[in-house]
Design a protein around this motif. Sequence first.
Motif, PDB file in Angstrom:
ATOM      1  N   TRP A  50       0.831  -1.067  -0.006  1.00  0.00           N
ATOM      2  CA  TRP A  50       0.174  -0.003   0.136  1.00  0.00           C
ATOM      3  C   TRP A  50       1.108   1.201  -0.133  1.00  0.00           C
ATOM      4  O   TRP A  50       0.497   2.015  -0.863  1.00  0.00           O
ATOM      5  CB  TRP A  50      -0.833  -0.053   1.278  1.00  0.00           C
ATOM      6  CG  TRP A  50      -2.012   1.168   1.078  1.00  0.00           C
ATOM      7  CD1 TRP A  50      -3.201   1.144   0.725  1.00  0.00           C
ATOM      8  CD2 TRP A  50      -1.699   2.373   1.801  1.00  0.00           C
ATOM      9  NE1 TRP A  50      -3.797   2.359   0.848  1.00  0.00           N
ATOM     10  CE2 TRP A  50      -2.832   2.965   1.480  1.00  0.00           C
ATOM     11  CE3 TRP A  50      -0.649   3.202   2.247  1.00  0.00           C
ATOM     12  CZ2 TRP A  50      -2.979   4.324   1.967  1.00  0.00           C
ATOM     13  CZ3 TRP A  50      -0.718   4.305   2.961  1.00  0.00           C
ATOM     14  CH2 TRP A  50      -2.205   4.996   2.711  1.00  0.00           C
TER      15      TRP A  50
ATOM     16  N   ALA B 211       2.033   1.656  -3.534  1.00  0.00           N
ATOM     17  CA  ALA B 211       0.989   2.306  -4.282  1.00  0.00           C
ATOM     18  C   ALA B 211       0.883   3.609  -3.975  1.00  0.00           C
ATOM     19  O   ALA B 211       0.441   4.850  -4.858  1.00  0.00           O
ATOM     20  CB  ALA B 211       0.072   1.488  -4.163  1.00  0.00           C
TER      21      ALA B 211
ATOM     22  N   ILE C 142      -5.469   3.569  -5.879  1.00  0.00           N
ATOM     23  CA  ILE C 142      -4.320   3.128  -5.164  1.00  0.00           C
ATOM     24  C   ILE C 142      -4.441   1.903  -4.793  1.00  0.00           C
ATOM     25  O   ILE C 142      -3.402   1.206  -4.715  1.00  0.00           O
ATOM     26  CB  ILE C 142      -4.168   4.280  -4.032  1.00  0.00           C
ATOM     27  CG1 ILE C 142      -3.935   5.550  -4.667  1.00  0.00           C
ATOM     28  CG2 ILE C 142      -3.141   3.738  -3.202  1.00  0.00           C
ATOM     29  CD1 ILE C 142      -3.961   6.727  -3.495  1.00  0.00           C
TER      30      ILE C 142
ATOM     31  N   ALA D 148      -3.646  -0.469  -7.293  1.00  0.00           N
ATOM     32  CA  ALA D 148      -2.200  -0.554  -7.599  1.00  0.00           C
ATOM     33  C   ALA D 148      -1.494  -1.519  -6.557  1.00  0.00           C
ATOM     34  O   ALA D 148      -0.569  -2.183  -6.628  1.00  0.00           O
ATOM     35  CB  ALA D 148      -1.839   0.722  -7.617  1.00  0.00           C
ATOM     36  N   ALA D 149      -1.937  -1.442  -5.247  1.00  0.00           N
ATOM     37  CA  ALA D 149      -1.319  -2.231  -4.008  1.00  0.00           C
ATOM     38  C   ALA D 149      -1.514  -3.607  -3.984  1.00  0.00           C
ATOM     39  O   ALA D 149      -1.004  -4.388  -3.465  1.00  0.00           O
ATOM     40  CB  ALA D 149      -1.778  -1.617  -2.698  1.00  0.00           C
TER      41      ALA D 149
ATOM     42  N   LEU E 205       1.068   5.642 -12.002  1.00  0.00           N
ATOM     43  CA  LEU E 205      -0.276   5.087 -12.058  1.00  0.00           C
ATOM     44  C   LEU E 205      -1.004   5.064 -13.489  1.00  0.00           C
ATOM     45  O   LEU E 205      -2.089   5.066 -13.336  1.00  0.00           O
ATOM     46  CB  LEU E 205      -1.096   5.797 -10.906  1.00  0.00           C
ATOM     47  CG  LEU E 205      -0.857   5.360  -9.405  1.00  0.00           C
ATOM     48  CD1 LEU E 205      -1.873   5.997  -8.585  1.00  0.00           C
ATOM     49  CD2 LEU E 205      -0.500   3.805  -9.049  1.00  0.00           C
TER      50      LEU E 205
END
Length: 422
Positions: A213, A216, A230, A233-234, A310
């Motif tokens: 996390w 991200a 986010i 992405a994590a 991202l």
Amino acid sequence: MGDYRRRVVDDELDAVFPELAAISLDGPKGVGKTATASRRAATVVPLDEPARVDEFSADPGFIERAAKPLLIDEWQRLPKVWDQVRRAVDRDRRGGQFLLAGSAAPLAAPLHSGAGRIASLRMRPLSVAERSDHVPAVSLAALLRGESEVSATTDWALPRYVEEIVASGFPGIRGLAPRARRLALDGYLERVVERDMVEQGYRVRSPASLRAWLRAFAMATASTASYTTILDAATIGDSDKPSKPTTIVYRDVLTQLWLLDPIEAWRPQGVDLGRPAKAPKHFLADPALAARLMDLDETELLSVSAHSMLGPQQGTALGQLFEALVALSVHTYAQAAEARVSHFRDQAGTHEVDLIVEARGRTLAIEVKLAAAVDDSDVRHLNWLKERLGDRLTDRIVVTTGARAYRRADGVAVVPLALLGP
């Protein structure tokens, strides 16, 4: 003490501490709070030493008897100290008595706010002006006052800014050789995951999830990426994703540790700028932490491929980390000028301004440009804002990596970051 580098907050303390009985210096571990406060203290009580906590707890009258100024370092280890200082100030409001330094706010202890008794000053990692021996030629405070003179040169170029991004603004880390510095940054992050979160009352059940996390979040630097973006992405490739409540706790506790430093959305009053977005811009306390979480060193950041974070719409890692370095510095200078920092973006994404600085009815609009040269397309949002705000917009600035500060024919100031200061 001999090698202490004076901080911007020292000027703030010079101005207010003689008048105020108690000041709390707030900021993440390692930013230099103890070094700055110790220079002003006649007595220092370090509460990160368990023996001193026991001694201090057993002798509450020490606060009254101690030679002043009294520095209570890492005061959050003994939260009742806050109320003891508050009551002491109620009895004696003479200036320059107490300094409290804390790297976290205790979550569980019921504390009086301290309003009217204990003032707070934020300390961040070193701004660019605090990392250099030269005096910056362009003052943010002067620009806020409407002083328009902008003319100077610097020998800093893009590689120097990249060096500063990875070097860190933590005084105890930035002087290390590259490999030792990377290890120190890794250790800093490891302490956050394994110890600091626990001290804040939250035991991390899955350290790997928190590290993912954090990575991200680092990838979202200088963006208004949504929570879902986010989180996705994590957890790429993970079937067992952490829950939304779990990751909200991550955010809240890291905010209490001063490790997240978001820039809130601007709420302009009395002017129609369309429908402004409300999401904050995401930043970690130090750009070096973000770079380390993404495993990017100077060579990688300067590579032609320029890593995307991202997605293409979010820009490149170097561009966003340079903006983080600018934001860190502007935060420090704005605080010294008693100004607030925000950002503007409309919901359609048609217009946005990277940083808005406001103080006493004056407003600066700042764009960040990872380049030495500025053209008309780089100032279009600034000029759009000027058309709508008129004289309410005191100045427009583009912060660059170039060599020269000057003012364009349209009135926009072009200022290399190395030349900008408080």
